[in-house]
Design a protein around this motif. Sequence first.
Motif, short mmCIF file in Angstrom:
data_model
loop_
_atom_site.label_atom_id
_atom_site.label_comp_id
_atom_site.label_asym_id
_atom_site.label_seq_id
_atom_site.Cartn_x
_atom_site.Cartn_y
_atom_site.Cartn_z
N VAL A 93 0.87 -1.19 0.00
CA VAL A 93 0.00 0.00 0.00
C VAL A 93 0.90 1.23 0.00
CG1 VAL A 93 -1.73 1.31 1.29
CG2 VAL A 93 -1.85 -1.19 1.23
N PRO A 94 0.86 2.03 -1.06
CA PRO A 94 1.76 3.20 -1.13
C PRO A 94 1.44 4.23 -0.05
CG PRO A 94 0.13 3.26 -2.90
CD PRO A 94 -0.01 1.93 -2.24
N ILE A 95 2.47 4.72 0.61
CA ILE A 95 2.34 5.77 1.62
C ILE A 95 3.13 6.98 1.15
CG2 ILE A 95 2.85 6.44 4.00
CD1 ILE A 95 0.65 4.43 3.92
N LYS A 96 2.44 8.08 0.96
CA LYS A 96 3.10 9.31 0.52
C LYS A 96 3.10 10.31 1.68
CE LYS A 96 2.87 13.01 -2.93
NZ LYS A 96 2.09 13.60 -4.04
N LEU A 97 4.27 10.48 2.28
CA LEU A 97 4.39 11.40 3.41
C LEU A 97 4.48 12.83 2.92
CD1 LEU A 97 6.89 9.41 5.66
CD2 LEU A 97 4.42 9.59 5.91
N GLU A 98 3.57 13.66 3.42
CA GLU A 98 3.54 15.06 3.04
C GLU A 98 2.86 15.87 4.15
OE1 GLU A 98 1.26 15.37 -0.51
OE2 GLU A 98 -0.43 14.23 0.28
N LYS A 99 2.84 17.17 4.00
CA LYS A 99 2.21 18.04 4.98
C LYS A 99 0.69 17.83 4.94
CE LYS A 99 1.82 22.90 6.37
NZ LYS A 99 2.18 24.30 6.04
N ILE A 100 0.13 17.46 6.11
CA ILE A 100 -1.29 17.14 6.20
C ILE A 100 -1.93 17.98 7.29
CG2 ILE A 100 -2.97 15.35 6.76
CD1 ILE A 100 -1.66 14.85 4.11
N ASN A 101 -3.08 18.58 6.96
CA ASN A 101 -3.87 19.30 7.96
C ASN A 101 -4.71 18.27 8.71
OD1 ASN A 101 -5.76 20.82 9.44
ND2 ASN A 101 -5.73 22.47 7.94
N LEU A 102 -4.19 17.79 9.83
CA LEU A 102 -4.87 16.73 10.58
C LEU A 102 -6.20 17.21 11.14
CD1 LEU A 102 -4.72 13.84 11.60
CD2 LEU A 102 -3.49 14.66 13.61
N THR A 103 -6.27 18.47 11.50
CA THR A 103 -7.52 19.03 12.04
C THR A 103 -8.65 18.86 11.05
OG1 THR A 103 -6.27 20.65 13.34
CG2 THR A 103 -8.62 21.08 13.01
N ASN A 104 -8.40 19.19 9.78
CA ASN A 104 -9.43 19.08 8.74
C ASN A 104 -9.83 17.63 8.50
OD1 ASN A 104 -9.60 21.81 8.37
ND2 ASN A 104 -8.34 21.86 6.52
N VAL B 134 0.61 17.69 10.40
CA VAL B 134 1.50 16.56 10.65
C VAL B 134 2.14 16.11 9.34
CG1 VAL B 134 0.15 15.74 12.64
CG2 VAL B 134 -0.35 14.87 10.34
N TRP B 135 3.13 15.28 9.50
CA TRP B 135 3.77 14.64 8.37
C TRP B 135 3.08 13.29 8.19
CZ3 TRP B 135 7.39 16.43 5.02
CH2 TRP B 135 8.09 15.52 4.23
N GLY B 136 2.26 13.12 7.14
CA GLY B 136 1.49 11.89 7.02
C GLY B 136 0.93 11.66 5.64
N ASP B 137 -0.01 10.73 5.54
CA ASP B 137 -0.67 10.36 4.30
C ASP B 137 -2.17 10.44 4.55
OD1 ASP B 137 -0.32 8.57 1.55
OD2 ASP B 137 -2.10 8.01 2.70
N SER B 138 -2.87 11.23 3.75
CA SER B 138 -4.28 11.51 4.01
C SER B 138 -5.15 10.25 3.97
CB SER B 138 -4.81 12.55 3.01
OG SER B 138 -4.64 12.10 1.68
N LYS B 139 -4.91 9.36 3.00
CA LYS B 139 -5.72 8.14 2.90
C LYS B 139 -5.49 7.23 4.09
CE LYS B 139 -6.16 8.02 -2.14
NZ LYS B 139 -5.90 7.24 -3.38
N ALA B 140 -4.23 7.09 4.50
CA ALA B 140 -3.92 6.23 5.64
C ALA B 140 -4.54 6.79 6.92
CB ALA B 140 -2.40 6.11 5.80
N ILE B 141 -4.43 8.10 7.11
CA ILE B 141 -4.99 8.72 8.32
C ILE B 141 -6.51 8.59 8.34
CG2 ILE B 141 -5.27 10.89 9.59
CD1 ILE B 141 -2.52 11.72 8.51
N ASP B 142 -7.13 8.76 7.19
CA ASP B 142 -8.58 8.61 7.10
C ASP B 142 -9.01 7.19 7.48
OD1 ASP B 142 -11.23 9.78 6.21
OD2 ASP B 142 -11.10 8.06 4.85
N ARG B 143 -8.22 6.21 7.04
CA ARG B 143 -8.52 4.81 7.37
C ARG B 143 -8.35 4.56 8.87
NH1 ARG B 143 -8.44 -0.05 4.43
NH2 ARG B 143 -9.48 -1.59 5.72
N ILE B 144 -7.32 5.14 9.44
CA ILE B 144 -7.09 5.00 10.89
C ILE B 144 -8.27 5.56 11.68
CG2 ILE B 144 -5.66 5.82 12.81
CD1 ILE B 144 -3.29 5.76 10.77
N LEU B 145 -8.67 6.78 11.33
CA LEU B 145 -9.78 7.44 12.03
C LEU B 145 -11.07 6.65 11.87
CD1 LEU B 145 -8.97 11.13 11.10
CD2 LEU B 145 -9.03 10.21 13.42
#
Length: 313
Positions: A154-165, A196-207
């Motif tokens: 599963v590709p993980i692209k680390l970039e600047k992510i607005n975690l609040t949004n 945060v430094w993260g991946d939007s799709k991965a964070i969305d799946r976590i949440l």
Amino acid sequence: MNTYLLILIIFLMCVCCISIFKNIYFSNQIDEINRSLEQIRDGNFNMRLRLYSSNKGLQNLGVNLNSIIDEFQRIVEKKEYLEESRKKMISNISHDLRTPLTSVLGYLEALHKDSTLDKEERKYFLDIVYIKAQRLYSLLEQYFQLSKIEAEDVPIKLEKINLTNIVKDALVEFYQEFVKENIEPIIEIQEKDLFVWGDSKAIDRILSNLLLNALRYGKEQKTIGLMMKEKNSMVWVEIWNGGAGIPEKDIPYIFDRLYTAEPSRNEKLRGSGLGLAIVKKLIERLNGKVLVKSIPNEKTTFSFGLPLYKQLM
């Protein structure tokens, strides 16, 4: 006899005696090492070397051998744990797949053979078959996704992510579920956006997985909450719920693949145990941390932290 010659002979005899005693001592120490290693070879992994010597070389040898034995014991214990987990995983997979499949086949057989069913009954049976088939598909999809994540497919692209949004969007997606269960979640999100430094799709799946978990186990108590905070160069998201909680003995294994505490293995509350395993794997891929705390019959909190974006600039 010359006095000096006699002294020399006595001195040489003393040296020889000391050498002999020293060799005997070292030989005894080596025999002790061999006896200990033989016991370890035969399965006594609690055996450790105890060398009483002022010789630095022997001391270092004992320390290094004990260190190797410690590591070997950890490997053996890990192997036994993994073997037990494998057996439990196969048992749980069989249970989780067999239950909806048996139900689907049962209702399909009734639809196929029972000619006395009226239109409403047939529709009712078909609705159940559809729900059970959806459950089965969801379970297989989770198996597939977990295997891909573990294989780093599963590709993980680390970039600047607005975690609040992303957190706010996830809460909006669950709005109808909260309304349906008559739950008003307790939300604590500061006004300042946290990046945060993260991946939007991965964070969305976590949440999504953590909110589903909180909803499953917190809906009876009607208590679910979410809080965001910045601490120690990380942004933390805490998702908590009321309910029975997690027994202390289960806490170390809660993120293991297919692990479910026995009290939860019922049709009302039982999960597959895959959602939290996926959460842990994704957070590790994002260089984050995940924690769980539970006070039985009061509050269970899952927290994950991701590095602040500015810390990695």
